[in-house]
Design an enzyme around this catalytic site. Structure first.
Site: not given
Ligand code: NI
Length: 162
Positions: A137, A51, A46, A91-92, A133-134
């Site tokens: 963000h 991000q 995701g 998370c990236l 999670h997304e």
């Molecule tokens: Ni993330």
């Protein structure tokens, strides 16, 4: 292919609330294409627009094993949630780390797709976790604020990265 730079924890933009998308234009369509390329390139499940440094309410998700079932959600809102799951999350924007987060085990989300048509999506388990999670963000929240017991080194590639 348009791979964008993924912002990392400590970057102010990750703490800001994203804005609604009013209409689909060329710029936004390109952003979505680039977000998908960037997510797949980074082996993530995701990615949210902040991000990659853009404060728009857009997320992309793909939790399929083959990484061939992209979900694009614009202006997503959670309609329902139930149950509970606790597990490692990553998370990236927080590379190499993971931590235990409790999330609902089921969520239903209303959003617009890339054609700006209204859609509803239901998810359980990993998809429910990725959706929560997304969407966090878009509110400027990273999972590290929800972690119980601290972060640990993710260590292996099998770790979910969303
Ligand atoms: Ni993330």
């Amino acid at each position: 292919m348009g791979i964008r730079k993924i912002r990392k924890i400590g970057d102010d933009i990750l703490t800001k609330r994203s804005r609604e998308v009013k209409e689909m234009d060329h710029r936004t369509a390109t952003l979505i294409d680039d977000m998908l390329d960037t997510m797949y390139d980074a082996d993530g499940v995701g990615l949210a627009a902040p991000q990659v440094g853009i404060l728009k309410r857009i997320v992309v998700i793909d939790v399929s094993a083959e990484a061939n079932q992209p979900i694009v959600l614009i202006n997503p809102k959670i309609l329902e949630m139930s149950g509970e799951q606790t597990g490692d999350e990553a998370c990236l924007s927080v590379p190499g780390k993971a931590g235990q987060v409790t999330r609902p085990n089921y969520v239903k989300v209303r959003a617009k797709n890339r054609e700006m048509q209204e859609i509803e999506i239901e998810g359980t388990e990993l998809l429910a976790r990725a959706l929560c999670h997304e969407l966090d963000h878009l509110e400027g929240m990273l999972y590290v604020e929800r972690v119980k017991g601290g972060l640990h080194d993710a260590g292996n590639k099998e770790q979910e990265e969303d």
